[in-house]
Write a protein that holds these residues in place. Structure first.
Motif, PDB file in Angstrom:
ATOM      1  N   ASN A 186      31.437  64.751  70.294  1.00 28.33           N
ATOM      2  CA  ASN A 186      32.376  64.197  69.289  1.00 28.33           C
ATOM      3  C   ASN A 186      32.867  65.397  68.460  1.00 28.33           C
ATOM      4  O   ASN A 186      33.813  65.597  67.639  1.00 28.33           O
ATOM      5  CB  ASN A 186      31.896  63.148  68.467  1.00 28.33           C
ATOM      6  N   PRO A 244      35.925  67.150  71.709  1.00 24.83           N
ATOM      7  CA  PRO A 244      36.272  65.890  71.163  1.00 24.83           C
ATOM      8  C   PRO A 244      37.351  65.309  72.108  1.00 24.83           C
ATOM      9  O   PRO A 244      37.661  64.161  72.258  1.00 24.83           O
ATOM     10  CB  PRO A 244      37.086  66.309  69.644  1.00 24.83           C
ATOM     11  N   LEU A 295      36.081  63.842  75.304  1.00 22.16           N
ATOM     12  CA  LEU A 295      35.487  62.335  75.089  1.00 22.16           C
ATOM     13  C   LEU A 295      36.365  61.339  75.034  1.00 22.16           C
ATOM     14  O   LEU A 295      35.794  60.152  74.938  1.00 22.16           O
ATOM     15  CB  LEU A 295      34.716  62.787  73.552  1.00 22.16           C
ATOM     16  N   TRP A 347      28.759  56.856  67.821  1.00 22.57           N
ATOM     17  CA  TRP A 347      29.738  56.861  68.980  1.00 22.57           C
ATOM     18  C   TRP A 347      29.205  56.318  69.978  1.00 22.57           C
ATOM     19  O   TRP A 347      28.116  56.359  70.696  1.00 22.57           O
ATOM     20  CB  TRP A 347      30.451  58.342  68.835  1.00 22.57           C
TER      21      TRP A 347
END
Lengths: 450, 1053
Positions: A322, A326, A329, B1053
């Motif tokens: 993340n 990014p 992901l 997440w």
């Protein structure tokens, strides 16, 4: 290095990822490392005990038939006696091991030496210990020398001399743990399914995506080469990226800096580290773009390695995608994973005289512990009563990333359990990608060298 | 029924234990004495201790020699009929026929002296011999001396006093005289007369000695014999008699269960464990390892554990063990002042008589006596004297205190220093806890105790102490025990007596004049240093054995000292019969009479040459060690002869000798300087004019000017040879080494790279530069060492300056590791004048936790913290652990000003000159205030909110502001919105820091696991002398703190 993805491979890939057991469980740093050793010994002690009873039992009529075998429950209780079996954790005393104390106490007037690359010497002492004490092992009578490094839990059979030395005659390790049945592997035999493993992409600040990497991506998409190639590509159900996707290599050119880093004595002033940070960031931008390409094609499982930017403590955490990856992901086919220990094999090799990576890998399977030299020479999390590296279950495939060259072997134990061990070479230097057949665990390599 | 069976079981177990113990006993005993026939076979043994023994019943004196044979059997040999004596000059004109009348007169005066039976004569015999006084040349004629024998040694001094006071002598009238040799110890007298040297071999010829049977034995020795002193044969310690018997050495350590905060006291605190290691001299591993433990203790691999249910049994068993093992040498660390007295005091307190018999004599208890030892060389020390009759004691602490200058003398420090390994140190309070636990925890303690018992043995082996001491005893002739308990003087005295006897000299018993020690004479010369940094080779010319060779060359001795009056009386001719020294003292030349001291010194120097030669030819490594010990001992003794003549509170001071020696030395250095500067000039064809830049005592440093190393070595040799020819033999100037480069700071302060060959340098050498001063923190040492290395090895002065600046900058920005800033000071009794930082701190720590606070004699470790405004210096000292736990700020300014400025100025001034202050001012000294204190004062009430890891702006409390912070910042716990784009960099930066901490943590704690040699138990060690002790704790704190920071990067997440 990992095994543990249990794969039900069909046309649509169905991945069940069970890496949970290799998540570090960290309480605090106030505790010390003794808990890990105690847990390790407590877990493997009964395994060895039953194995001793099976193997060294005079009544069963094995090769070894001691008349009066005594199994010691505590090493501390040892006295001058013949035909003893002892169980404990190996403690390998090596002058050549890196020592922060020596590093700190040495006079600055001495010439600088580099961080040791191999710790083995003639004068190494091998001890076996449990909570009650330790005993010096004398191994010269052994015909073959198994891999014996710090932190392995093993058993020995032999005699104790009056000076308190244990003369070893035989050696036992816990042996392979139980193996799960391979599910559904008889279905769909006509079309083989493969897992691709790539290791050591080694992106850095200067090189973006290299030609071989580009070729590999094209191969996966089916546009490269012949029909056979594209049909092979289409039978690859997922890709494992096994460590060291980046390689900034900031210190290895200066052995004094590299040593300071290995001891945790590096200077972390902003001015010193800022260039490294920028290089790493750039490398990750490139890597992110590459993974996006791949994740469009198939599931991509990314494990960290010792050069990747995650905690150095074992087991390694996931790369924080993340923050650093990014864009990748955003794809549901992209999975950052933990790494239980992939460079532990290299670390074990340092403590031995001349053991090959395959020998060492087998020893970790039969020792039921994939990272025995943690915490001694390989940093890991301290824990009160948890050892994340114990193998409660034997894998079917055991691969070791970032090796010099490809190799494969199958280890079969006396119960017929089989483990395929694969050394996955560095992609950056070899251009090799390993494909593993999910039905019979055979492996092949494809080369993307220019 | 049940009871009985349990009882039976117990009995069986007891029986088993007994059997085991008997088996132990046999394995502990010395080898059996082979059958021998006293009428046919000689006995040879190495004597290690000699005790004079007075039998008050028989009123007779004897000497007991203890030692071991080559087989390892212990021997006690009692020697009879050696009578003490001294000399007085016979009155002129005395008729020898009246001698018996003098004797009876003396006896009438001394009747009943020292408790002697009045029927017995005090003076047993008077004989007349022609002798000459050692002190002063009077023409070389011998005159008659009375040799007066007394029954017991004690009567010597009363008889002596009689002569000194004077009395009416029949046929002569009033007679008073100085006595000779009346102040020599009886034991040394015996050794001198029998030509026995300390730790040398003696032999008893068959038929001459009588073996005592078991019932008549006075000692526990295996062989006990008696002999007349005249039948004793001594062997000079050369060739086959230079061997060393397989002496038994016991190394031991005790543990006591102390109470919290109080040092163990024998009136209160139990002895809980005694660990013993027994080694045979010449072997490298102990063959007996025994632990006596109070209460049940689990077995220990490789050692015998003897669990004792009571302390009485424990102490008694230990005494029995001593008797059975029968060691010749007892060693330990501080055993003389702690372990042995503690055992004896404790035994006294518990009234266990049997535990106090630790020596070899059956009827003699070991007792503790307070003694004081003072010597010019080592100062005054209080110590305890314990008699272990027949066994030699070697307390490693005493030996190391005497021979080595160290920062600290704790076993921790000493073993780190000499063995290169840290010692696990279990704190007192934990010792008591382990004892009070179970048999497993006591095992843990036992392992620790055994390790501590082994360390003294290893130290002794490493430092070759036993061998070196034996050789010293042999070279000087004095008993082994004297080496540690007595000063340097007795060594020279022994040598002097031995030579004097051969040459018919008698030695005056001079009265030691108390308080006359203020007599000063001019000492050695120091040539004013020409300070600076020399980037050219500096050759060093040394006089080999300067003072001994001066004494030989100029024939300086008591026996050659001649007064002006004697010169006139004897019509002596200057420069032919005698010479004047620079101090205007006169000494007879050697062709007229060879002095005794020059004779002794020549003997010592040639013996040393011989030992060195033998050493070069010897292949056996143990014999090499023995020979090395010998040549070292010879060197030390040769050098102490000069000191002996200058010791004004000594036994035989003679300042004419010592001041002449130093005066010659000064002249020679100045002469050498002149010679060098006159001969090695451009005018004489050399490339440069040589300059002597510094000189001290016995060496000069010469800048020949050439930048070439090989050339400077060549000229150095030429110069040494040339100048040597101008001195009287055996004075010799040697070229030894070149310093290149060389940093000359001041008198006795310099550093340089040391070269003896042109290929590579030997070492970095420094004198007087405080890298080892104890009240400096590690940072100073590190900084000075590294700067010197950069200057001298890398020859990069700029880099050295930059490095120093970088360190100062790191210090001011709090980037120096706390463990580098720790200062230690010993907490001693005399410290209460004025408030001292470490004393105050110890008091504060006692209030916090009496158990762990430093006790008297401990070293207190502290760092200087910022403290509150206006806090006094002594209030700012704080326990490093407390500082870590509470996140206190370090006072970096204090460290800069009070620790760094002086040493740095010293080493940089020769280079930078006045600009040296630029090190401490300027750009790099800008202070950045990093963080606010986290404890104390108002901080208790402040609400702590997290700050952005990028820009330090406070982040709004994430929980509360969840609704408001609608934004897409998933990392609101880590960074503010403005820093969000820089998130990868911020993460990577913190990761590098975090990884550095984590590696350090892992390396440190695994290191400690290895050191304590068990991985399955937590590290208990509290050895604060260990360089990683504080680092270890700091690593825990750093990691805990940083773990929290890294967690802030995590999102769900």
């Amino acid at each position: 290095m990992v095994s543990i993805a249990t794969l039900r491979s069909r046309k649509e890939v169905d991945l069940e990822i069970s890496f949970k057991k290799f998540e570090p469980s960290l309480e605090t740093f106030v505790q010390q490392y003794s808990g890990i050793y105690r847990k390790r010994l407590q877990t493997l002690w009964p395994v060895l005990l039953s194995k001793i009873e099976q193997k060294w039992n005079p009544n069963i009529g094995t090769a070894l038939q001691p008349q009066n075998l005594t199994i010691l429950s505590k090493i501390g209780d040892v006295s001058e006696k013949n035909d003893l079996a002892i169980i404990g954790t190996l403690s390998l005393s090596q002058k050549g091991k890196p020592s922060i104390l020596e590093e700190i106490s040495k006079s600055l007037w001495e010439k600088e030496s580099s961080f040791p690359k191999n710790f083995w010497s003639e004068n190494d002492e091998l001890w076996l210990e449990d909570e009650s004490g330790r005993i010096l092992l004398e191994l010269s009578n052994m015909k073959t020398a198994p891999v014996l490094v710090n932190g392995m839990v093993v058993a020995f059979y032999g005699d104790v001399l009056s000076n308190g030395t244990f003369v070893v005659k035989e050696f036992l390790d816990p042996g392979l743990a139980k193996q799960k049945e391979v599910q559904n592997h008889s279905i769909d035999q006509e079309s083989d399914k493969y897992i691709a493993i790539i290791s050591g992409l080694g992106l850095n600040q200067t090189e973006s995506i290299t030609k071989p990497m580009q070729m590999f991506a094209e191969f996966l998409s089916g546009v490269l080469g012949s029909d056979t190639a594209s049909s092979l590509a289409s039978s690859i159900s997922c890709l494992v990226v096994a460590g060291n996707s980046i390689d900034i290599n900031d210190t290895s050119s200066d052995f004094v800096l590299e040593k300071a880093k290995q001891y945790g004595l590096a200077n972390t002033n902003d001015s010193v580290i800022s260039s490294v940070i920028n290089d790493e960031k750039d490398a990750f931008n490139n890597l992110d773009n590459y993974f996006v390409e791949l994740a469009k094609l198939l599931p991509v499982l990314v494990m960290p390695g010792d050069l990747d930017p995650v905690s150095v403590l074992m087991p390694q955490k996931k790369i924080p995608a993340n923050i650093l990856l990014p864009n990748s992901l955003k794809y549901s086919s992209f999975y950052p994973l933990t790494n239980p220990s992939w460079f532990s094999i290299d670390e074990i090799k340092k403590s031995t005289k001349n053991k090959s990576a395959l020998e060492v890998s087998i020893s970790t399977l039969t020792g039921r512990h994939i990272c025995p030299t943690s915490p001694d020479t390989l940093p890991c999390y301290p824990s009160l009563n948890h050892d994340p590296f114990i193998l409660y279950e034997a894998p079917h495939v055991y691969f070791i990333g970032n090796q010099e060259s490809f190799d494969i072997t199958t280890y079969t134990d006396e119960n017929g359990c089989k483990v395929t061990i694969v050394l996955v070479p560095k992609f950056k230097t070899t251009g090799d990608v390993v494909l593993i057949n999910t039905s019979n665990f055979e492996a092949k390599i494809i080369n993307f060298e220019l | 029924m049940e009871k009985e069976s349990r009882f039976q079981k117990e009995l069986a177990e007891l029986h088993k234990a007994e059997k085991l113990e008997n088996a132990n006993k046999i394995s502990w005993e010395r080898p059996k004495v082979p059958e021998f026939d006293p009428d046919m076979e000689n006995i040879a043994f190495q004597q290690m201790e000699i005790i004079d023994n007075y039998n008050s019943l028989k009123q007779e004196i004897s000497l007991q020699l203890f030692g071991a044979t080559e087989n390892g059997n212990s021997v006690m040999c009692e020697v009879y009929n050696f009578q003490p004596y001294f000399y007085v000059p016979a009155p002129t004109g005395f008729d020898p026929n009246n001698l018996e009348r003098v004797r009876s007169f003396l006896n009438s005066q001394l009747s009943g002296d020292n408790g002697l039976n009045k029927v017995l004569d005090t003076v047993t015999k008077i004989e007349t011999y022609n002798k000459e006084s050692l002190y002063g040349y009077t023409g070389g004629n011998k005159i008659p001396f009375w040799k007066i024998y007394t029954r017991i040694p004690k009567s010597i001094s009363s008889t002596r006093r009689l002569f000194e006071r004077g009395f009416e002598l029949p046929t002569i009238g009033h007679y008073a005289a100085q006595t000779f040799e009346s102040n020599l110890e009886y034991v040394v007298r015996f050794l001198v007369d029998c030509k026995i040297v300390g730790s040398g071999w003696v032999e008893l010829k068959a038929g001459k000695y009588k073996v005592r049977d078991e019932s008549a034995k006075k000692s526990h020795c295996q062989i006990e014999v008696e002999i007349d002193w005249k039948d004793l044969i001594s062997h000079e310690p050369i060739k086959e008699w230079s061997k060393i018997a397989p002496l038994r050495i016991i190394s031991f350590d005790i543990e006591c269960a102390g109470r919290k905060g109080i040092f163990p006291e024998p009136q209160h605190d139990r002895v809980i464990q005694i660990a013993c290691m027994v080694t045979a001299q010449g072997q490298n591993k102990p063959f007996i390892r025994v632990l006596f433990a109070l209460d049940e203790c689990a077995p220990i691999v490789g050692s015998q554990v003897i669990s004792c249910s009571t302390e009485e049994i424990l102490l008694t068993k230990f005494a029995e063990f001593m008797k059975t093992v029968d060691p010749d040498v007892v060693i330990g660390y501080n055993t003389g002042n702690f372990d042995l007295p503690y055992i004896l005091d404790r035994a006294d307190h518990l009234k266990i008589n049997a535990a106090t018999f630790l020596g070899r004599l059956k009827s003699t208890r070991s007792i503790v006596k307070d003694a004081r030892f003072s010597s010019k060389a080592v100062g005054t020390r209080d110590r305890k004297d314990i008699n272990l009759d027949g066994r030699v004691q070697l307390d490693l602490l005493q030996a190391i205190l005497r021979d080595y200058k160290l920062r600290s003398y704790t076993l921790n420090f000493v073993s780190a220093h000499f063995l290169g390994e840290q010692k696990e140190d279990v704190p007192h309070t934990i010792i008591t806890d382990l004892q009070n636990g179970n048999s497993e925890t006591r095992r843990r303690l036992g392992v620790y105790c055994l390790k501590d018992a082994y360390l003294p043995q290893r130290l002794m082996d490493k430092l070759m102490l036993l061998v070196n001491y034996i050789e010293m005893a042999r070279v000087t002739g004095i008993p082994f025990n004297y080496l540690l308990t007595r000063g340097q003087q007795i060594r020279v005295i022994s040598l002097l007596y031995r030579s004097a006897k051969d040459q018919d000299y008698v030695i005056p018993a001079m009265d030691v004049e108390r308080g006359s020690g203020t007599d000063q004479y001019e000492g050695a010369i120091v040539i004013e240093p020409m300070r600076g940094y020399y980037d050219v080779p500096i050759a060093t010319l040394d006089f080999a054995s300067l003072y001994p060779s001066i004494m030989i060359a100029h024939n300086l001795c008591y026996t050659t000292l001649v007064s002006k009056i004697a010169i006139d009386r004897l019509n002596l001719v200057e420069n032919q019969d005698f010479k004047a020294t620079p101090t205007n003292d006169y000494f007879i030349t050697s062709n007229k009479r060879k002095g005794l001291l020059p004779y002794i010194l020549e003997m010592l120097l040639s013996a040393r040459k011989m030992a060195k030669k033998d050493m070069a030819n010897e292949t056996d490594s143990f014999k090499v060690q023995v020979l090395n010990g010998r040549q070292l001992a010879l060197k030390i003794v040769a050098n102490s002869v000069y000191g002996f003549t200058g010791a004004t509170i000594g036994r035989l001071p003679c300042l004419q000798i010592s001041s002449s020696v130093t005066a010659f030395g000064r002249m020679m250095i100045e002469f050498t300087k002149r010679q060098v500067e006159e001969n090695f000039t451009k005018a004489n064809g050399y490339e440069h004019d040589a300059i002597v830049i510094y000189g001290d005592t016995d060496s000069v440093m010469v800048k020949f000017g050439t930048p070439d190393l090989a050339e400077s070595m060549r000229i150095g040799k030429v110069a040494a040879d040339l100048i040597t020819t101008k001195f009287i033999s055996p004075i010799k100037l040697e070229f030894e080494k070149v310093y290149f480069p060389y940093l000359l700071i001041n008198k006795k302060r310099y550093a340089g790279l040391y070269w003896t060959k042109t290929s590579t340098w030997d070492k970095l050498d420094s004198k007087g530069i405080e890298t080892v001063r104890r009240d400096n923190c590690q940072l100073v040492q590190m900084l000075v060492e590294k700067s010197l290395r950069l200057m001298l090895v890398d020859r990069n002065v700029t880099a050295a300056v930059d490095f120093a600046k970088q360190c100062i900058s790191d210090l001011l920005q709090n980037k120096v590791d706390l463990s580098q800033l720790i200062i230690t000071k010993q907490l001693s009794k005399t410290d209460y004048a004025g408030k001292q930082a470490h004393v105050e701190l110890a008091e504060r720590m006692r209030k916090r936790d009496a158990g762990s606070a430093p006790q008297l004699g401990d070293r207190v470790a502290y760092v200087i913290t910022k403290g509150s405004k206006g806090a006094l210096a002594y209030e700012k000292a704080e326990d490093p652990i407390y500082v870590l736990d509470h996140g206190l700020q370090i006072d970096s300014k204090y460290y800069l000003e009070n620790q760094l400025v002086k040493p740095l100025t010293r080493i940089f001034e020769p280079i930078l000159g006045d600009k040296v202050s630029s090190l401490f001012n300027g750009e790099h000294t800008r202070i950045i205030h990093l963080s606010t204190p986290t404890s104390g004062g108002l901080m208790k009430f402040a609400v702590k909110s997290e700050t952005c890891l990028g820009c330090r702006i406070p982040l709004s409390n994430s929980k509360k502001s969840n609704i408001k912070a609608s934004s897409n910042n998933d990392f609101s716990r880590a960074v503010c919105e403005y820093c969000l784009p820089k998130l990868p960099e911020i993460y990577l930066k913190n990761l590098i820091i975090s990884n550095n901490f984590q590696r350090k943590y892992a390396r440190l704690w695994t290191e400690c696991q290895r050191c304590q040699s068990i991985m399955h138990e937590n590290v208990l060690c509290a050895n604060s002398d260990c360089p990683i002790f504080y680092m270890r704790t700091k690593a825990q704190h750093d990691n805990d703190k940083h773990k929290k920071i890294m967690e802030r990067f995590e999102t769900s997440w």
